[in-house]
Design a protein around this motif. Structure first.
Motif, PDB file in Angstrom:
ATOM      1  N   ILE A  25      92.673  41.211  38.182  1.00 37.49           N
ATOM      2  CA  ILE A  25      91.971  42.084  37.232  1.00 37.49           C
ATOM      3  C   ILE A  25      90.446  41.957  37.296  1.00 37.49           C
ATOM      4  CG2 ILE A  25      91.591  42.507  34.756  1.00 37.49           C
ATOM      5  CD1 ILE A  25      94.631  42.215  34.438  1.00 37.49           C
ATOM      6  N   PRO A  26      89.890  40.739  37.391  1.00 40.42           N
ATOM      7  CA  PRO A  26      88.421  40.647  37.427  1.00 40.42           C
ATOM      8  C   PRO A  26      87.795  41.399  38.612  1.00 40.42           C
ATOM      9  CG  PRO A  26      89.391  38.497  36.984  1.00 40.42           C
ATOM     10  CD  PRO A  26      90.514  39.424  37.331  1.00 40.42           C
ATOM     11  N   GLU A  27      88.571  41.606  39.668  1.00 44.46           N
ATOM     12  CA  GLU A  27      88.057  42.292  40.859  1.00 44.46           C
ATOM     13  C   GLU A  27      88.262  43.807  40.788  1.00 44.46           C
ATOM     14  OE1 GLU A  27      86.514  40.305  43.086  1.00 44.46           O
ATOM     15  OE2 GLU A  27      87.068  38.652  41.738  1.00 44.46           O
ATOM     16  N   MET A  28      88.997  44.271  39.793  1.00 46.39           N
ATOM     17  CA  MET A  28      89.335  45.689  39.706  1.00 46.39           C
ATOM     18  C   MET A  28      88.329  46.457  38.848  1.00 46.39           C
ATOM     19  SD  MET A  28      93.423  45.225  39.007  1.00 46.39           S
ATOM     20  CE  MET A  28      93.857  46.953  39.035  1.00 46.39           C
ATOM     21  N   SER A  29      88.118  47.733  39.193  1.00 44.09           N
ATOM     22  CA  SER A  29      87.261  48.586  38.370  1.00 44.09           C
ATOM     23  C   SER A  29      88.028  48.948  37.096  1.00 44.09           C
ATOM     24  CB  SER A  29      86.897  49.864  39.129  1.00 44.09           C
ATOM     25  OG  SER A  29      88.039  50.710  39.231  1.00 44.09           O
ATOM     26  N   GLU A  30      87.308  49.470  36.122  1.00 41.67           N
ATOM     27  CA  GLU A  30      87.938  49.883  34.870  1.00 41.67           C
ATOM     28  C   GLU A  30      88.984  50.977  35.149  1.00 41.67           C
ATOM     29  OE1 GLU A  30      85.921  51.824  31.173  1.00 41.67           O
ATOM     30  OE2 GLU A  30      85.500  49.661  31.173  1.00 41.67           O
ATOM     31  N   GLU A  31      88.644  51.913  36.007  1.00 40.41           N
ATOM     32  CA  GLU A  31      89.589  52.986  36.332  1.00 40.41           C
ATOM     33  C   GLU A  31      90.850  52.432  36.986  1.00 40.41           C
ATOM     34  OE1 GLU A  31      90.154  57.067  38.869  1.00 40.41           O
ATOM     35  OE2 GLU A  31      88.117  56.505  38.325  1.00 40.41           O
ATOM     36  N   GLU A  32      90.692  51.494  37.901  1.00 38.56           N
ATOM     37  CA  GLU A  32      91.863  50.882  38.553  1.00 38.56           C
ATOM     38  C   GLU A  32      92.741  50.157  37.530  1.00 38.56           C
ATOM     39  OE1 GLU A  32      90.224  49.798  43.032  1.00 38.56           O
ATOM     40  OE2 GLU A  32      89.587  48.543  41.354  1.00 38.56           O
ATOM     41  N   GLN A  33      92.106  49.475  36.588  1.00 36.54           N
ATOM     42  CA  GLN A  33      92.868  48.771  35.552  1.00 36.54           C
ATOM     43  C   GLN A  33      93.641  49.755  34.677  1.00 36.54           C
ATOM     44  OE1 GLN A  33      90.736  45.618  33.380  1.00 36.54           O
ATOM     45  NE2 GLN A  33      89.170  45.738  34.965  1.00 36.54           N
ATOM     46  N   LEU A  34      92.995  50.843  34.273  1.00 37.02           N
ATOM     47  CA  LEU A  34      93.662  51.853  33.449  1.00 37.02           C
ATOM     48  C   LEU A  34      94.825  52.496  34.200  1.00 37.02           C
ATOM     49  CD1 LEU A  34      90.522  53.485  31.817  1.00 37.02           C
ATOM     50  CD2 LEU A  34      92.374  52.338  30.579  1.00 37.02           C
ATOM     51  N   ARG A  35      94.614  52.791  35.484  1.00 32.10           N
ATOM     52  CA  ARG A  35      95.686  53.399  36.290  1.00 32.10           C
ATOM     53  C   ARG A  35      96.866  52.436  36.416  1.00 32.10           C
ATOM     54  NH1 ARG A  35      94.532  58.259  37.079  1.00 32.10           N
ATOM     55  NH2 ARG A  35      92.468  58.991  37.628  1.00 32.10           N
ATOM     56  N   LEU A  36      96.573  51.149  36.587  1.00 29.90           N
ATOM     57  CA  LEU A  36      97.624  50.143  36.675  1.00 29.90           C
ATOM     58  C   LEU A  36      98.391  50.056  35.349  1.00 29.90           C
ATOM     59  CD1 LEU A  36      99.081  47.839  38.140  1.00 29.90           C
ATOM     60  CD2 LEU A  36      97.255  46.312  37.370  1.00 29.90           C
ATOM     61  N   LEU A  37      97.686  50.010  34.240  1.00 29.97           N
ATOM     62  CA  LEU A  37      98.332  49.954  32.926  1.00 29.97           C
ATOM     63  C   LEU A  37      99.260  51.152  32.713  1.00 29.97           C
ATOM     64  CD1 LEU A  37      95.384  48.771  30.663  1.00 29.97           C
ATOM     65  CD2 LEU A  37      97.551  47.560  30.991  1.00 29.97           C
ATOM     66  N   ALA A  38      98.863  52.302  33.223  1.00 27.29           N
ATOM     67  CA  ALA A  38      99.648  53.522  33.039  1.00 27.29           C
ATOM     68  C   ALA A  38     100.929  53.544  33.875  1.00 27.29           C
ATOM     69  CB  ALA A  38      98.792  54.746  33.362  1.00 27.29           C
ATOM     70  N   THR A  39     101.074  52.615  34.814  1.00 21.63           N
ATOM     71  CA  THR A  39     102.268  52.617  35.677  1.00 21.63           C
ATOM     72  C   THR A  39     103.490  52.028  34.994  1.00 21.63           C
ATOM     73  OG1 THR A  39     101.804  50.456  36.686  1.00 21.63           O
ATOM     74  CG2 THR A  39     100.903  52.410  37.798  1.00 21.63           C
ATOM     75  N   ASP A  40     103.294  51.154  33.999  1.00 21.18           N
ATOM     76  CA  ASP A  40     104.433  50.500  33.359  1.00 21.18           C
ATOM     77  C   ASP A  40     104.047  50.071  31.949  1.00 21.18           C
ATOM     78  OD1 ASP A  40     106.462  48.615  32.538  1.00 21.18           O
ATOM     79  OD2 ASP A  40     107.004  48.380  34.634  1.00 21.18           O
ATOM     80  N   GLY A  41     104.774  50.584  30.961  1.00 19.91           N
ATOM     81  CA  GLY A  41     104.471  50.262  29.568  1.00 19.91           C
ATOM     82  C   GLY A  41     104.533  48.780  29.253  1.00 19.91           C
ATOM     83  N   LEU A  42     105.328  48.029  30.025  1.00 16.28           N
ATOM     84  CA  LEU A  42     105.452  46.597  29.730  1.00 16.28           C
ATOM     85  C   LEU A  42     104.223  45.799  30.177  1.00 16.28           C
ATOM     86  CD1 LEU A  42     109.247  45.947  30.334  1.00 16.28           C
ATOM     87  CD2 LEU A  42     108.051  46.496  28.215  1.00 16.28           C
TER      88      LEU A  42
END
Length: 116
Positions: free
Chosen positions: A72-89
């Motif tokens: 996560i520290p290496e990811m952009s905010e957009e990448e983090q949001l896209r990752l969060l959107a892949t799985d509700g858990l």
């Protein structure tokens, strides 16, 4: 109010009990069955005023399996949001959304101030 939770989560059960006991009307949304979209997460993040890392369910099995603590520290905010959107858990819960206010996780004092 929109109440986004995972019904099997003990913290979500505590929050729901608190909502019921305090007469707060809500619409329940199962985060696993109806996961938040990128757009919703982005909006909730902006309205919450919290750092994006607070939206990750850091105690979850999937978070640990994916070794996100290191990524996560290496990811952009957009990448983090896209990752969060892949799985509700992957998303920390419960989330309460009421009148433009967003609270993440259940801390009773915070919910009393912002949701009640």
């Amino acid at each position: 109010m929109l109440y986004v939770c995972y019904p099997r989560c003990t913290t979500c059960k505590k929050a729901q009990k608190w909502l019921d006991e305090n007469g707060v009307e809500y619409t329940l949304r199962d985060i696993k069955e109806d996961r938040p979209s990128y757009e919703e997460l982005k909006e909730w993040h902006e309205k919450s005023g919290l750092p994006l890392k607070k939206f990750f369910n850091t105690s979850g099995k999937l978070y640990k399996e994916m070794q996100l603590k290191d990524k996560i520290p290496e990811m952009s905010e957009e990448e983090q949001l896209r990752l969060l959107a892949t799985d509700g858990l992957l998303v920390k819960r419960p989330i309460g959304i009421k009148d433009g206010t967003v609270v993440v996780g259940f801390k009773q004092e915070e919910w009393e101030q912002k949701i009640k």
